[in-house]
Design an enzyme around this catalytic site. Structure first.
Site, PDB file in Angstrom:
ATOM      1  N   ILE A   1       0.851  -1.180   0.000  1.00 62.19           N
ATOM      2  CA  ILE A   1       0.000   0.000   0.000  1.00 62.19           C
ATOM      3  C   ILE A   1       0.888   1.231   0.000  1.00 62.19           C
ATOM      4  O   ILE A   1       1.782   1.367   0.847  1.00 62.19           O
ATOM      5  CB  ILE A   1      -0.921   0.005   1.233  1.00 62.19           C
ATOM      6  CG1 ILE A   1      -1.816  -1.239   1.255  1.00 62.19           C
ATOM      7  CG2 ILE A   1      -1.760   1.271   1.284  1.00 62.19           C
ATOM      8  CD1 ILE A   1      -2.569  -1.434   2.561  1.00 62.19           C
ATOM      9  N   SER A   2       0.678   2.139  -0.939  1.00 55.70           N
ATOM     10  CA  SER A   2       1.374   3.421  -0.997  1.00 55.70           C
ATOM     11  C   SER A   2       2.884   3.210  -1.114  1.00 55.70           C
ATOM     12  O   SER A   2       3.341   2.728  -2.142  1.00 55.70           O
ATOM     13  CB  SER A   2       0.986   4.268   0.211  1.00 55.70           C
ATOM     14  OG  SER A   2       1.357   5.603   0.032  1.00 55.70           O
TER      15      SER A   2
END
Length: 457
Positions: A183-184
């Site tokens: 994520i990210s």
């Protein structure tokens, strides 16, 4: 950063009843760093770790306790002093698959464990989850330095590769089923891992990330404003070359990629989504025109490239009106479907009731390229395939994509790559080869798929 070596150990963190909450502070930090997911399930707090994380692996590594988030130290070469957290379910399968779940900026391995469903899904399907954890102040992964963007160059990717090697040795993991998701900042690292180590990872899933090499810097900065702002634009070939440069000379199969992005992302702007698609379709040698487009959920647009099934070479999910923190419960199950881990084990491989092959060649003085499209015209899904054909006299394959080819001349068998082994009914996969010829540049005229004769056009 590095620490002094020590013998291999595992630690089980104490369990806390606190939930991981991401409130206004994280929202503020997201404008400067990379955001965290919006929900948490369960928390395993870290324990302080003065023990070395750069030591060479012990000859007989200790097996971690089952069904508990455990810190492993001394797992191997670890130039940036990452921590390794491991989740092994009680029901771990023989020769298990491995999922590397990579956290966001300001996060940690235990927070990724708490805020995603991979551990509970591991309980159901028997795979192992590795949660790398950053110790530098920013809690962001290095996806920008020259060291991080080449195979074996140093920094975080080397440490994560050591974690995978440790799990493979300790649990006899299936080396053909190693996956990465993040994520990210973790999504950016997923792109980097698949570029640096295409021979290790079978597929990746990146939530709110950027293409491999987009965040590159040379001044020691972790942040690249041009990339985060969505203004770094390249051709597919240029993006693909960045990936290929990470491991010069590599000609083997490349991992499949699934990418997710919200149209209102204000941290890593939405144009990065399209650039990721350009990059991985080029790397995997498939067209940029979707083979399938649908909306599996309201506000979602899913495009698949190279084939139409759950295991297409590239799958992209765009979420209309959603910002940077797009990860939500239920998405991990879609990741597992893309990885092919949403079952307890491989079932029997159905044979096609019928198949069609379209083949063309493009020749020059002493060489040619052949393009082959395989279509499953039967009613059963194909899981694993071998396409047999005979090359015209004088032709010898020198390179290929989408499959492995053996032998190089005469009666040849093309065996599926890791990313295109499944062909749904009425779906197609494309493969190809380059060959030398002695004057006859024609295409093969007879093909069989898993022993079944195919119609040729």
């Amino acid at each position: 950063m590095s620490a002094t070596g020590s013998s291999n150990t595992v630690r089980r963190p104490s369990r806390s009843g606190l939930a991981v909450l991401f409130g206004a502070l994280v929202s503020l930090l997201a404008t400067l760093l990379l955001g965290a997911p919006g929900a948490a399930a369960r928390t395993e707090p870290t324990t302080s770790g003065a023990a070395a994380r750069t030591a060479a692996p012990a000859a007989a590594p200790t097996v971690a306790p089952a069904a508990a988030l455990t810190e492993v130290t001394g797992f191997g070469t670890n130039p940036s002093n990452l921590q390794m957290y491991l989740y092994v379910p009680d029901s771990v399968t023989a020769n298990p698959a491995v999922v590397v779940a990579v956290h966001y900026c300001t996060g940690s391995g235990p927070a990724m464990y708490s805020g995603t469903e991979y551990a509970s899904l591991a309980d159901r399907y028997g795979f192992i989850v590795v949660y790398p954890s950053v110790t530098r102040a920013s809690k962001c992964f290095d996806v920008s330095s020259p060291q991080a963007l080449r195979r074996g160059g140093g920094s975080d990717p080397v440490g994560i590769k050591s974690m995978v090697d440790w799990v493979t040795r300790t649990y006899s993991a299936d080396t053909s089923r190693i996956f990465a998701t993040g994520i990210s900042s973790g999504a950016m690292m997923t792109n980097v891992l698949l570029g640096d180590y295409p021979d290790v990872f079978a597929a990746g899933a990146a939530f709110s990330g950027v293409p491999f090499g987009c965040f590159a810097t040379t001044d020691g900065s972790e942040w690249n404003s041009a990339c985060s702002g969505g203004t770094v634009i390249h051709t597919p070939q240029e993006w693909g070359n960045l990936v290929r440069t990470a491991y010069p000379g590599y000609t083997g199969p490349r991992p499949r990629m699934q990418v997710w992005h919200g149209t209102e992302d204000d941290v890593l702007r939405y144009p990065n989504f399209g650039e990721e698609i350009k990059q991985w379709t080029n790397v995997l040698g498939v067209g940029q025109t979707p083979a399938a487009t649908d909306s599996p959920q309201s506000g979602w647009t899913r495009t698949r490239y190279g084939s139409t099934g759950d295991r297409a070479p590239v799958e992209a999910i765009s979420l209309q009106g959603v910002g940077h923190n797009l990860y939500a419960y239920g998405m991990a199950a879609r990741v597992l479907a893309f990885f092919g881990l949403d079952s307890s084990g491989p079932g029997p491989q159905p044979q096609p009731g019928a198949c069609k092959v379209t083949v063309t060649t493009n020749a020059w003085s002493t060489g040619l390229t052949g393009s082959v499209t395989i279509t499953n015209t039967g009613t059963a899904r194909i899981d694993g395939w071998k396409l047999a054909f005979t090359l015209p006299s004088g032709q010898t394959i020198t390179n290929g994509w989408g499959a492995t080819y053996a032998p190089a001349s005469g009666a040849v068998t093309a065996t599926n790559a890791t990313y295109n082994g499944t062909i749904a009914p009425n779906a197609s996969v494309g493969i190809g080869y380059q060959a030398n010829h002695g004057g006859n540049s024609g295409a093969p005229t007879v093909f069989t798929l898993n022993g079944t004769a195919c119609t040729v056009s």
